[in-house]
Design a protein around this motif. Structure first.
Motif, PDB file in Angstrom:
ATOM      1  N   UNK A   2      53.807  14.195 -57.077  1.00 45.55           N
ATOM      2  CA  UNK A   2      55.246  14.052 -56.818  1.00 45.55           C
ATOM      3  C   UNK A   2      55.519  13.839 -55.336  1.00 45.55           C
ATOM      4  N   UNK A   3      54.798  14.588 -54.472  1.00 41.10           N
ATOM      5  CA  UNK A   3      54.974  14.410 -53.026  1.00 41.10           C
ATOM      6  C   UNK A   3      54.507  13.031 -52.583  1.00 41.10           C
ATOM      7  N   UNK A   4      53.403  12.574 -53.184  1.00 36.88           N
ATOM      8  CA  UNK A   4      52.913  11.241 -52.830  1.00 36.88           C
ATOM      9  C   UNK A   4      53.917  10.158 -53.243  1.00 36.88           C
ATOM     10  N   UNK A   5      54.520  10.352 -54.398  1.00 34.67           N
ATOM     11  CA  UNK A   5      55.490   9.366 -54.886  1.00 34.67           C
ATOM     12  C   UNK A   5      56.717   9.300 -53.995  1.00 34.67           C
ATOM     13  N   UNK A   6      57.077  10.452 -53.420  1.00 38.32           N
ATOM     14  CA  UNK A   6      58.237  10.482 -52.538  1.00 38.32           C
ATOM     15  C   UNK A   6      57.921   9.957 -51.144  1.00 38.32           C
ATOM     16  N   UNK A   7      56.638   9.728 -50.883  1.00 31.27           N
ATOM     17  CA  UNK A   7      56.251   9.222 -49.574  1.00 31.27           C
ATOM     18  C   UNK A   7      56.231  10.268 -48.494  1.00 31.27           C
ATOM     19  N   UNK A   8      56.148  11.532 -48.861  1.00 29.61           N
ATOM     20  CA  UNK A   8      56.162  12.612 -47.873  1.00 29.61           C
ATOM     21  C   UNK A   8      54.830  12.760 -47.146  1.00 29.61           C
ATOM     22  N   UNK A   9      53.766  12.151 -47.689  1.00 29.69           N
ATOM     23  CA  UNK A   9      52.422  12.308 -47.113  1.00 29.69           C
ATOM     24  C   UNK A   9      51.977  10.963 -46.558  1.00 29.69           C
ATOM     25  N   UNK A  10      51.551  10.985 -45.307  1.00 35.56           N
ATOM     26  CA  UNK A  10      51.096   9.750 -44.671  1.00 35.56           C
ATOM     27  C   UNK A  10      49.739   9.341 -45.233  1.00 35.56           C
ATOM     28  N   UNK A  11      49.540   8.081 -45.553  1.00 35.48           N
ATOM     29  CA  UNK A  11      48.286   7.573 -46.130  1.00 35.48           C
ATOM     30  C   UNK A  11      47.557   6.703 -45.103  1.00 35.48           C
ATOM     31  N   UNK A  12      46.225   6.801 -45.135  1.00 33.87           N
ATOM     32  CA  UNK A  12      45.379   5.957 -44.290  1.00 33.87           C
ATOM     33  C   UNK A  12      44.440   5.182 -45.188  1.00 33.87           C
ATOM     34  N   UNK A  13      43.908   4.095 -44.664  1.00 33.20           N
ATOM     35  CA  UNK A  13      43.042   3.243 -45.476  1.00 33.20           C
ATOM     36  C   UNK A  13      41.715   3.939 -45.770  1.00 33.20           C
ATOM     37  N   UNK A  14      41.089   3.523 -46.877  1.00 29.00           N
ATOM     38  CA  UNK A  14      39.774   4.046 -47.226  1.00 29.00           C
ATOM     39  C   UNK A  14      39.809   4.887 -48.482  1.00 29.00           C
ATOM     40  N   UNK A  15      38.619   5.386 -48.839  1.00 27.40           N
ATOM     41  CA  UNK A  15      38.451   6.196 -50.052  1.00 27.40           C
ATOM     42  C   UNK A  15      37.845   7.540 -49.681  1.00 27.40           C
ATOM     43  N   UNK A  16      38.410   8.602 -50.208  1.00 31.38           N
ATOM     44  CA  UNK A  16      37.883   9.950 -49.988  1.00 31.38           C
ATOM     45  C   UNK A  16      37.500  10.563 -51.340  1.00 31.38           C
ATOM     46  N   UNK A  17      36.344  11.199 -51.380  1.00 29.35           N
ATOM     47  CA  UNK A  17      35.848  11.857 -52.595  1.00 29.35           C
ATOM     48  C   UNK A  17      35.869  13.360 -52.356  1.00 29.35           C
ATOM     49  N   UNK A  18      36.581  14.080 -53.221  1.00 34.71           N
ATOM     50  CA  UNK A  18      36.660  15.534 -53.143  1.00 34.71           C
ATOM     51  C   UNK A  18      35.974  16.137 -54.370  1.00 34.71           C
ATOM     52  N   UNK A  19      35.041  17.052 -54.144  1.00 34.22           N
ATOM     53  CA  UNK A  19      34.425  17.760 -55.267  1.00 34.22           C
ATOM     54  C   UNK A  19      35.468  18.668 -55.899  1.00 34.22           C
ATOM     55  N   UNK A  20      35.541  18.623 -57.215  1.00 32.88           N
ATOM     56  CA  UNK A  20      36.610  19.328 -57.914  1.00 32.88           C
ATOM     57  C   UNK A  20      36.062  20.002 -59.152  1.00 32.88           C
ATOM     58  N   UNK A  21      36.784  21.015 -59.620  1.00 32.13           N
ATOM     59  CA  UNK A  21      36.451  21.635 -60.890  1.00 32.13           C
ATOM     60  C   UNK A  21      37.128  20.889 -62.030  1.00 32.13           C
ATOM     61  N   UNK A  22      37.136  21.534 -63.192  1.00 32.36           N
ATOM     62  CA  UNK A  22      37.722  20.890 -64.369  1.00 32.36           C
ATOM     63  C   UNK A  22      39.236  21.075 -64.447  1.00 32.36           C
ATOM     64  N   UNK A  23      39.789  21.980 -63.640  1.00 32.00           N
ATOM     65  CA  UNK A  23      41.186  22.340 -63.796  1.00 32.00           C
ATOM     66  C   UNK A  23      42.149  21.266 -63.313  1.00 32.00           C
ATOM     67  N   UNK A  24      43.436  21.595 -63.402  1.00 30.06           N
ATOM     68  CA  UNK A  24      44.504  20.664 -63.023  1.00 30.06           C
ATOM     69  C   UNK A  24      45.107  21.040 -61.677  1.00 30.06           C
ATOM     70  N   UNK A  25      44.322  21.683 -60.817  1.00 29.40           N
ATOM     71  CA  UNK A  25      44.820  22.051 -59.505  1.00 29.40           C
ATOM     72  C   UNK A  25      44.144  21.200 -58.434  1.00 29.40           C
ATOM     73  N   UNK A  26      44.772  21.161 -57.286  1.00 24.15           N
ATOM     74  CA  UNK A  26      44.255  20.362 -56.171  1.00 24.15           C
ATOM     75  C   UNK A  26      43.068  21.090 -55.542  1.00 24.15           C
ATOM     76  N   UNK A  27      41.957  20.401 -55.266  1.00 21.99           N
ATOM     77  CA  UNK A  27      40.817  21.054 -54.617  1.00 21.99           C
ATOM     78  C   UNK A  27      41.222  21.682 -53.287  1.00 21.99           C
ATOM     79  N   UNK A  28      40.606  22.826 -52.985  1.00 23.67           N
ATOM     80  CA  UNK A  28      40.941  23.531 -51.747  1.00 23.67           C
ATOM     81  C   UNK A  28      40.702  22.671 -50.517  1.00 23.67           C
ATOM     82  N   UNK A  29      39.592  21.891 -50.543  1.00 24.31           N
ATOM     83  CA  UNK A  29      39.284  21.043 -49.386  1.00 24.31           C
ATOM     84  C   UNK A  29      40.393  20.025 -49.128  1.00 24.31           C
ATOM     85  N   UNK A  30      41.009  19.510 -50.209  1.00 22.58           N
ATOM     86  CA  UNK A  30      42.083  18.534 -50.038  1.00 22.58           C
ATOM     87  C   UNK A  30      43.315  19.199 -49.422  1.00 22.58           C
ATOM     88  N   UNK A  31      43.610  20.414 -49.864  1.00 26.52           N
ATOM     89  CA  UNK A  31      44.747  21.140 -49.298  1.00 26.52           C
ATOM     90  C   UNK A  31      44.542  21.402 -47.811  1.00 26.52           C
TER      91      UNK A  31
END
Length: 634
Positions: free
Chosen positions: A474-503
């Motif tokens: 929802x925050x990304x859709x509103x444009x509240x977060x600045x985006x930069x070019x490229x691809x980032x891979x975050x190791x994640x669990x199975x859940x529906x929460x944001x990985x701690x490293x991303x936060x």
């Protein structure tokens, strides 16, 4: 990375080949018991040794034969081996099977099952240290009898053999088993032939095949019962290893090897020793070797030396299996695990465990210097593990097989009826060396409990601060977060929460890559992941992708190459240009933490720091990995 598309079909070993390998791995421990078990039944325990009459000899042989039948043949080979957890055996796999099958159990019961499993596995770790030490020491001491000039070199020779034995473990239990298998097969054939030679000279010992002979022996020699049962139990040490090593070879080779080779050879040899002593009582000093004609005793000593050295293999490979299961169950931190077989997930090699056991064995050999000094520590860990397995069997039969309370209770009671007297007899050894495996097992269990405790507190702490993925989108859709070019891979669990490293990345850098991959990696219970199951991809929108990446247990978990080959073009993934973001937490102690919690947290932090790094395990390019540190108060 190997895969079925390579065009090379995985060739399954034939039953005879698998049985030969199993002989070299699984049965070495129980197969060397004839060297000392029957002799110990009539050894001078204190000032009143058991009288060595013809009736008592037959009775002792009967107790050993029926211990092999009841404990090993019926309990383990025919019943317990059926309780595999997706091919894996051992007490930890049994507790995992119960917890996954018994959905109706409450939290308290499920926790007690796990605790029993951890206790049993910890005892096997302890036995994995003592068995190689005793086996190798007794082997080298046997050589020094035939070559007295080597008597002063027992400890150095034992250390050298241990180093060589642990050095070959990296080749895998299958290959080690094929190397050891012919030696152990020769050993069991020799056991049977020597025993048959004694039985022919005194066939009256065949009366030991009746359980009545053993019962009457115990009744008549009741005042020697404890020392007798402790000695009889030496004949079934190694029975638990059959179950712990199930994943290495499977049920059929173990059963085939036991009933066709091992059990007949053991029974014949024990009866043969009883026959020899009935007409030559002075042979009690070494009844096994004196069964052989004089010209064959030196070759027999050499063969016994090789067999005794091989005997420790069952416990070493069992420790590898238990460690792998403990890591998968989250009871231990991630360690490097090598799968050494294309057709069996159970054939593993764990370098860290191998090094630890080698160091522990060397310390024991140098400290105790003789197998006699270590004898008091032998047996108590095994009988405790067997007893715990019996208690767990009740829950497993109820949960996994759907047995009634009466049926499961009756079978469990029969197991315990045999094992509790053995436990009582071996408890007398605690003051004479039996404390050693108990301390080792207690330490191992303490480490596992600390890791479970730390992970639970960490998960609870992170859950309180977690952010649902929907909120991020929802925050990304509103444009509240600045985006930069490229691809980032975050190791994640199975859940529906944001990985701690991303936060933490958003908190400190306040930017996010235009393409984000939330990656979860899992290992399947099969050699290779097929095309349909190797990748699960969901486009969550706003440049965020959820990816489940699966590897077979014989595959190399090369994450960058797998993503490059399997991700759709829309993700625009390039391994050399992507950024891999990992979290690295350090742990602080809350103001209200008790002194015990502070100690446990310090130990948990040490274990976490020494866990195998994800960068090496997943083949991530070090130059493209970013680690974001965070201080977490537990």
């Amino acid at each position: 990375m190997n895969s079925p598309s390579d065009g090379h079909a995985v060739r399954q070993p034939t039953l005879p080949a698998a049985t030969l390998a199993a002989l070299g791995i699984v049965f070495g421990d129980i197969g060397t018991s004839p060297l000392y078990a029957f002799r110990e039944c009539f050894a001078p325990h204190g000032i009143d040794p058991t009288p060595m009459t013809a009736t008592n000899l037959v009775g002792a042989a009967s107790l050993i034969v029926w211990a092999l039948i009841l404990v090993v043949s019926i309990k383990y080979v025919l019943i317990i081996l059926k309780l595999d957890n997706r091919g894996e055996g051992g007490i930890l796999a049994l507790s995992a099977l119960i917890r996954s099958a018994a959905r109706r159990l409450g939290g308290k019961d499920r926790k007690s099952v796990l605790l029993l499993g951890l206790a049993g596995s910890s005892l096997i770790y302890a036995d994995g240290m003592i068995t190689p030490s005793i086996s190798v020491l007794s082997a080298v001491e046997g050589l020094s009898v035939s070559a007295p000039l080597l008597a002063h070199y027992v400890v150095p020779l034992a250390v050298g053999i241990l180093i060589a034995m642990f050095a070959i473990q990296r080749h895998g239990t299958g290959k080690v088993g094929i190397l050891f298998g012919p030696i152990v097969l020769t050993w069991f054939v020799t056991l049977g032939v020597l025993g048959l030679r004694g039985i022919i000279q005194h066939p009256e010992v065949l009366g030991a095949l009746s359980p009545a002979a053993g019962i009457m022996f115990l009744v008549h020699e009741w005042h020697h019962a404890f020392p007798l049962l402790a000695a009889v139990f030496l004949a079934v040490t190694g029975g638990e290893a059959l179950y712990a090593d199930l994943g290495h070879f499977g049920t059929r080779p173990i059963r085939f090897g036991w009933f066709c080779v091992v059990f007949p050879g053991l029974v014949l040899n024990y009866l043969g020793q009883a026959a020899l002593l009935s007409y030559e009582p002075e042979a009690i000093r070494a009844p096994f070797f004196l069964l052989a004609p004089e010209y064959f005793r030196l070759p027999l000593t050499i063969l016994a030396t090789a067999a005794a050295a091989i005997a420790s293999q069952a416990l070493i490979s069992g420790a590898f299996s238990l460690t792998t299961q403990a890591v998968q169950l989250g009871c231990l931190p991630r360690v490097r695990i090598r799968y050494t077989s294309e057709h069996s997930i159970g054939q593993v090699y764990v370098p860290a465990v191998n090094r630890f056991l080698l160091l522990a064995c060397i310390v024991l050999v140098i400290t105790f210097k003789s197998s006699t000094a270590l004898a008091g520590a032998y047996g108590i860990a095994i009988i405790l593990t067997m007893t715990i397995t019996s208690f767990l069997f009740y829950s497993a039969a109820r949960a996994a097989w759907g047995w009634s309370i009466l049926k499961a209770g009756l079978v469990t009671s029969l197991f315990l009826l045999v094992e509790l007297p053995f436990l009582a007899a071996n408890s007398l050894k605690i003051l004479h060396g039996g404390w050693l495996p108990l301390i080792v097992a207690g330490t191992a269990m303490g480490l596992m409990m600390t890791w479970l405790w730390g992970r639970a507190r960490l998960y609870a702490r992170l859950s309180r601060e977690s952010l649902p993925i929907d909120a991020l989108l929802a925050d990304l859709k509103k444009g509240h977060i600045h985006r930069v070019s490229g691809t980032a891979v975050y190791m994640s669990g199975r859940g529906d929460t944001v990985p701690t490293a991303l936060l933490h990345n958003l908190k400190h850098n306040q930017v996010l890559h235009e393409r984000v991959v939330l990656l979860h990696v899992q290992t399947l219970d099969q050699p290779h992941a097929g095309p349909a199951e190797s990748l699960g991809h969901t486009d969550l929108g706003e440049g965020v992708h959820r990816v489940n990446l699966s590897f077979g247990f014989a595959d190399t978990p090369d994450v960058p190459e797998a993503l490059k080959a399997r991700l759709p073009e829309v993700v625009k993934f390039h391994p050399g240009k992507a950024t891999y973001v990992l979290g690295r937490e350090t742990y602080g102690v809350g103001k209200n933490a008790s002194a015990l919690d502070r100690v446990r947290l310090a130990l948990f932090a040490v274990m976490a720091r020494n866990a195998s790094p994800a960068t090496a395990y997943f083949r991530l390019p070090p130059g493209r990995v970013v680690e974001l540190g965070a201080q977490i108060t537990l």
